[in-house]
Scaffold this motif. Structure first.
Motif, short mmCIF file in Angstrom:
data_model
loop_
_atom_site.label_atom_id
_atom_site.label_comp_id
_atom_site.label_asym_id
_atom_site.label_seq_id
_atom_site.Cartn_x
_atom_site.Cartn_y
_atom_site.Cartn_z
N ASP A 72 12.35 -74.45 -31.40
CA ASP A 72 11.60 -73.60 -30.47
C ASP A 72 12.39 -72.33 -30.17
N MET A 73 13.71 -72.46 -30.05
CA MET A 73 14.55 -71.29 -29.79
C MET A 73 14.45 -70.30 -30.96
N PHE A 74 14.57 -70.84 -32.18
CA PHE A 74 14.46 -69.98 -33.37
C PHE A 74 13.10 -69.27 -33.39
N ILE A 75 12.06 -70.07 -33.28
CA ILE A 75 10.71 -69.53 -33.48
C ILE A 75 10.37 -68.50 -32.41
N ARG A 76 10.62 -68.88 -31.16
CA ARG A 76 10.23 -67.94 -30.09
C ARG A 76 11.15 -66.71 -30.04
N SER A 77 12.45 -66.91 -30.31
CA SER A 77 13.34 -65.74 -30.32
C SER A 77 12.87 -64.74 -31.36
N ARG A 78 12.51 -65.24 -32.52
CA ARG A 78 12.09 -64.35 -33.60
C ARG A 78 10.70 -63.77 -33.36
N SER A 79 9.81 -64.58 -32.80
CA SER A 79 8.45 -64.09 -32.54
C SER A 79 8.47 -63.03 -31.44
N GLU A 80 9.32 -63.24 -30.45
CA GLU A 80 9.37 -62.30 -29.33
C GLU A 80 10.29 -61.11 -29.64
N GLY A 81 11.31 -61.34 -30.46
CA GLY A 81 12.32 -60.31 -30.69
C GLY A 81 11.95 -59.29 -31.76
N PHE A 82 11.19 -59.72 -32.76
CA PHE A 82 10.83 -58.81 -33.86
C PHE A 82 9.46 -58.19 -33.62
N GLY A 83 9.33 -56.92 -34.00
CA GLY A 83 8.05 -56.24 -33.92
C GLY A 83 7.14 -56.61 -35.07
N GLU A 84 5.94 -56.07 -35.02
CA GLU A 84 4.89 -56.45 -35.96
C GLU A 84 5.23 -56.14 -37.42
N GLU A 85 5.73 -54.93 -37.66
CA GLU A 85 6.02 -54.54 -39.05
C GLU A 85 7.14 -55.40 -39.63
N VAL A 86 8.14 -55.67 -38.82
CA VAL A 86 9.25 -56.51 -39.30
C VAL A 86 8.72 -57.90 -39.63
N GLN A 87 7.89 -58.43 -38.75
CA GLN A 87 7.34 -59.77 -39.00
C GLN A 87 6.46 -59.77 -40.24
N ARG A 88 5.71 -58.70 -40.43
CA ARG A 88 4.85 -58.61 -41.61
C ARG A 88 5.70 -58.70 -42.88
N ARG A 89 6.83 -57.97 -42.88
CA ARG A 89 7.66 -57.96 -44.09
C ARG A 89 8.40 -59.28 -44.28
N ILE A 90 8.78 -59.90 -43.18
CA ILE A 90 9.44 -61.21 -43.30
C ILE A 90 8.47 -62.22 -43.92
N VAL A 91 7.25 -62.19 -43.46
CA VAL A 91 6.25 -63.12 -44.00
C VAL A 91 6.01 -62.82 -45.49
N LEU A 92 5.86 -61.53 -45.81
CA LEU A 92 5.65 -61.16 -47.20
C LEU A 92 6.85 -61.59 -48.07
N GLY A 93 8.03 -61.31 -47.58
CA GLY A 93 9.24 -61.64 -48.34
C GLY A 93 9.41 -63.14 -48.51
N THR A 94 9.10 -63.89 -47.47
CA THR A 94 9.21 -65.34 -47.53
C THR A 94 8.23 -65.89 -48.56
N TYR A 95 7.05 -65.31 -48.56
CA TYR A 95 6.03 -65.73 -49.52
C TYR A 95 6.48 -65.43 -50.96
N VAL A 96 7.00 -64.23 -51.14
CA VAL A 96 7.40 -63.79 -52.48
C VAL A 96 8.49 -64.68 -53.07
N LEU A 97 9.40 -65.14 -52.21
CA LEU A 97 10.52 -65.94 -52.71
C LEU A 97 10.21 -67.43 -52.75
N SER A 98 9.07 -67.83 -52.21
CA SER A 98 8.81 -69.27 -52.12
C SER A 98 8.48 -69.85 -53.49
N GLU A 99 8.66 -71.16 -53.56
CA GLU A 99 8.47 -71.86 -54.83
C GLU A 99 7.08 -71.56 -55.39
#
Lengths: 482, 478
Positions: A338-365
């Motif tokens: 919960d600390m990880f998820i909420r810290s990141r959800s609250e701490g990062f802005g929309e564009e950063v989150q968008r790229r993290i999601v895209l990057g995570t998808y791109v590298l996933s199996e």
């Protein structure tokens, strides 16, 4: 002309001749910041006390009859994704709003060794993700040429507004060059590996590079002299004997072979920008350079490849911001997850989150081979395009951005349109080559930037080509009215 | 009931004995205060970059060569992503696509003879830190993180699924530790976590070739645990199959107290590590000359040394195996031989009394106070008849506690053996006079009675009389 409008070279001359003291210069710049930064919003953090102390040290040297190097006493702004020991480094993110690093970036260390006066930390898109400083978690930086327009980032805005003489920027997909173009300045992304990345908060490690933003080409060479060179703390840093870049300040392009890749002048480039670039290339012809159209056929794949690679690396580089050791931590977490998820959800802005999601998808199996590896192959093709072009040409010319500075808010709702602003600059990062943006003219009172590209470690060629243009055009002599 | 066979593979993490961490210059010393050996690099501070420690590569090559691996011409680091508070960057710098060493093997002894266990690969990586919970992990109000271990250099050695029994699994792990210790790249101390082991287990009906669903047992911290956990897991899996169930692919942990394995996470919860090449580290092209120069400095490894002990010293195979299990023991043995060149006697003392005392005191041979020269000196004294075997035992125990020379101990305690016939004869006379009953028994043909009389003489001489002489003189007198 005011002190805060002068170049580093000119100020150096005056300091050495005792026409002005470094403290006077620093005070003039801080005075200017107090007057205009309310309007421009270039700085996140100011370091006045520390800066004046440094300026005083330069004056003491002069008084003692010691020699000083060209950047001694020169007020320089530092983008707030470059670490300064003991100074908060926010990356314009809520995630790092209170982060004070214990270490100096190598580029900062080198500037301090030159006794430059580091003024403060400038605004940027959160973690350098964006093209306009609109994604800053704190505020939007305004363009000194038109307050309703984007500046690109705080470093360029500060220099253009007279709030700094030179600045350190960072360039992952074009930030240094695009911001310089938007603000009517010279900005260079050096060859990957030429300037140490140690202390630059990583966005996309294989693309990031620190570089200078200056008023003219001469200052660009002075900044390069200070910050280039091998660093044992960065494995990707290259061991080259750095020559004195001011030796390349030659007003002569006779016989130089200049290629103009047609893919960079396509329909997505605004007509006025295209005209400005065409006028500039005509200028080069008239100065004796051999200019001809050429082709970099894989350019059209650069944008998608870039965003896959940059997002993949960003998702990895930004994983460390989890609220455990430093930076923002969500309040009263239920457990570690919960600390990880909420810290990141609250701490990062929309564009950063968008790229993290895209990057995570791109590298996933399952997606690695079809997306990430494909993007790497495109990257190789783009490099090969450049290699082939530089067999024939000394320099390639293109617009720096498809348009002059766009209106704040104009592209903010459409990330893909925002990404399009970097179509001319990001192939350079993919190719690892050096490139420089220089003012090529004005459209409706807004500066237009021209991008010069050269083969790896040929920064000297860029300086020579840009210097010749600058000496034969008036664009760099204009100042925004504030 | 169908006959089953197990298919077992091991992943062993070995911590390399470098002075500094793998990607920064923080010290690697064990047992210091929490977070005493950390820097912005191993804390994952923004902007700090990893710089590879050359010694780590050298050690990895050394280990790879000792495990009969092919050393890669081209090697590279990849990032392995997962979230955990003790992992500073939330990715681990490891190797996935181009490991430093591949395709090796280790030879073990089984009931059916020698067997080669294949090694798929050995790769370099950094360790994570560790969490310190207040009491129980489930109920702790908070946990603290110690990053001293974060960035410690490891090699992970992955075996082929060539292992069939828990005994083989244990033998493989022991052999591998022995080889790595010989190379000097690691202490391989399981109790300090410098050697850690995960076991992959599946079972299948004998005669089939298809692999069954496997489970992974994590972090086994003793050779006994490797064997016990594997035994348990094989039986557990067979029981499930026998009852018509199917095995769930999952990660399990070994509860040493209860002697069972417990599920940690299932495949559904398994990580997608999203490996990709670390852009902060440049790929390495390994220089062949460098590899050859490392090869040239490899010591004689346990198997070679064992064969030599059999052929050169005429030792039984059992002795040779035990003596060469650790390099320290083998070196100790050979140092003894330099002074006292009687291999079997030296071997008996090392495998017997010395091992017994070391085990009883939970010590390694490297910590032993008796230096090889001192043991050899004592054996020489025995050989010359200066001390009896019985006295030697006393002297040896004293040497073990005090580390004194055997000569000093013998002198201090007056333990020199009495081999003077006259002196012994006097005691014999005395004992005969005092024990008429036993004398009579002996004379009446009860041969056993002489044992009692010998004992009495020894007692009267405080153990110092030469037993052979006592025997001889007693028989003469009677």
């Amino acid at each position: 002309m005011q002190l805060y409008q002068m170049t580093a070279r000119e100020l150096h001359r005056r300091i050495v001749n005792k026409e002005v003291s470094a403290v006077e210069i620093a005070n003039a710049v801080y005075q200017r910041i107090e007057t205009v930064d309310e309007k421009i919003k270039a700085y996140i953090t100011l370091l006045k006390e520390r800066a004046l102390e440094r300026a005083g040290a330069v004056d003491a040297k002069i008084a003692a009859g010691e020699e000083i190097v060209p950047l001694s006493g020169i007020p320089i702004a530092v983008k707030d994704n470059v670490c300064m020991s003991g100074v908060r480094t926010t990356c314009a993110s809520k995630m790092l709003y209170n982060f004070v690093p214990p270490h100096n970036a190598t580029a900062v260390e080198k500037l301090e060794a030159n006794v430059a006066v580091l003024l403060g930390k400038t605004n940027l898109d959160e973690f350098a993700m964006g093209s306009s400083a609109e994604n800053s978690a704190f505020f939007v930086t305004k363009n000194p040429w038109a307050a309703d327009r984007a500046a690109g980032d705080g470093s360029a805005a500060a220099v253009a507004a007279g709030e700094a003489i030179c600045a350190l920027g960072s360039d992952t997909g074009g930030a240094i060059r695009r911001s310089a173009a938007f603000c009517g300045l010279v900005g260079m992304k050096p060859t990957y590996g030429a300037v140490s990345r140690y202390g630059l908060v990583a966005h996309a490690s294989s693309l990031d590079q620190i570089g200078p933003i200056t008023r003219d080409v001469t200052d660009c060479a002075l900044m390069l002299n200070a910050i280039c060179g091998h660093d044992s703390r960065d494995s990707t840093s290259v061991n080259l004997s750095v020559s004195d870049y001011t030796e390349y300040l030659i007003n002569d392009v006779r016989g130089l072979k200049i290629g103009v890749p047609k893919e960079y002048l396509g329909e997505n480039i605004e007509p006025e920008v295209r005209e400005a670039i065409e006028a500039a290339t005509e200028k080069y012809s008239s100065l004796g350079a051999l200019v001809e159209e050429t082709s970099l056929p894989h350019t059209k794949y650069a944008l998608p490849a870039y965003y896959l690679i940059a997002a993949a690396e960003a998702s990895s580089n930004l994983a460390r911001y989890d609220g455990t050791r430093y930076g923002y931590r969500a309040e009263n977490p239920e457990d570690v997850l919960d600390m990880f998820i909420r810290s990141r959800s609250e701490g990062f802005g929309e564009e950063v989150q968008r790229r993290i999601v895209l990057g995570t998808y791109v590298l996933s199996e399952g997606n690695y081979d079809t997306h990430y590896l494909e993007a790497l192959k495109v990257r190789t093709l783009i490099k090969q395009d450049f290699d082939r072009a530089f067999e024939k040409y000394d320099v390639l010319i293109s617009p720096t951005a498809p348009s002059p500075a766009f209106k704040i808010g104009e592209k903010a709702g459409d990330p893909v349109q925002m990404y399009q602003s970097d179509i001319c600059t990001l192939p350079v990062n993919l190719g690892g080559i050096p490139a420089l943006s220089i003012p090529a003219g004005f459209v409706n009172g807004l500066p237009v930037g021209m991008q010069l590209m050269a083969k790896p470690f040929n920064e000297g060629m860029l300086l020579r080509t840009a210097y010749s243009f600058e000496q034969n055009t008036p664009h760099h002599c204009k100042y925004p009215e504030l | 009931m169908a006959q089953y066979e197990a298919v077992i593979g091991l992943e062993i993490h070995v911590e390399l004995k470098t002075n500094t961490k793998i990607f920064c210059t923080s010290a690697t010393e064990f047992g210091v205060d929490p977070n005493a050996h950390v820097c912005p690099g191993c804390m994952g501070m923004p902007g700090v970059l990893p710089v590879l420690n050359k010694q780590v590569v050298e050690y990895a090559i050394r280990a790879g060569l000792a495990l009969n691996c092919t050393i890669a011409d081209f090697t590279r680091f990849d990032r392995k992503h997962y979230y955990y508070p003790d992992l500073p960057c939330n990715y681990q710098i490891s190797q996935n696509y181009f490991p430093i060493a591949k395709n090796g093997y280790v030879e073990i002894e089984t009931e059916k003879g020698k067997k080669k266990i294949g090694i798929t690969k050995a790769h370099m990586e950094e360790d994570a830190g560790k969490l310190v919970h207040q009491g129980n992990i489930a109920t702790t109000p908070y946990s603290l993180v110690d990053y001293n271990r974060a960035g410690m250099p490891l090699i992970e050695i992955v075996s082929e699924p060539d292992i069939r029994t828990p005994e083989e699994a244990r033998a493989y792990a022991e052999k591998l530790r022995s080889i790595i210790q010989y190379t000097g790249v690691s202490d391989c101390r399981m109790e300090e976590g410098s050697l850690r082991c995960d076991v992959n287990v599946s079972v299948r009906p004998v005669g089939t070739t298809e692999l069954g669903t496997k489970t992974e047992i994590k972090n086994l911290n003793s050779f006994k645990a490797i064997q016990k956990a594997t035994e348990y897991e094989i039986e557990r899996q067979i029981d499930i199959l026998e009852e018509g169930g199917s095995i769930v692919q999952e990660t399990r942990t070994w509860d040493d107290n209860k002697g069972i394995t417990i599920s940690m996470r299932t495949k559904e919860e398994a990580h997608d590590y999203r490996y990709f090449p670390d852009p902060d580290l440049v790929p390495l092209v390994i220089d062949r000359e460098w590899v050859e120069s490392i090869k040239a400095t490899l010591p004689e490894l346990p198997d070679r040394r064992k064969s030599r002990y059999i052929s050169e010293y005429g030792l039984p195979e059992y002795d040779a195996i035990i003596l060469t299990q650790t390099k320290e023991t083998a070196d100790y043995f050979e140092d003894c031989l330099k002074v006292f060149p009687n291999p079997k006697t030296v071997s008996n003392w090392i495998m017997g009394d010395l091992t017994r005392l070391l085990n009883a005191n939970n010590m390694e041979i490297s910590e032993c106070k008796i230096k090889p020269q001192q043991l050899a000196e004592m054996l020489k004294m025995m050989d010359r008849g200066t001390i009896s075997g019985k006295i030697a035992k006393t002297v040896f125990e004293e040497m073990f506690t005090s580390g004194k020379d055997p000569g000093t101990i013998v002198k201090e305690k007056g333990l020199v053996q009495i081999s003077d016939e006259g002196a012994i004869a006097a005691i014999v006379e005395e004992v005969i006079a005092k024990n008429p009953k036993s004398v009579e028994d002996f004379r009446n043909g009860k041969d056993k009675a002489i044992g009692f009389l010998v004992g009495q003489v020894m007692k009267a001489s405080k153990g110092k009389a030469n037993p052979a002489l006592v025997n001889k003189l007693l028989r003469e007198k009677l």
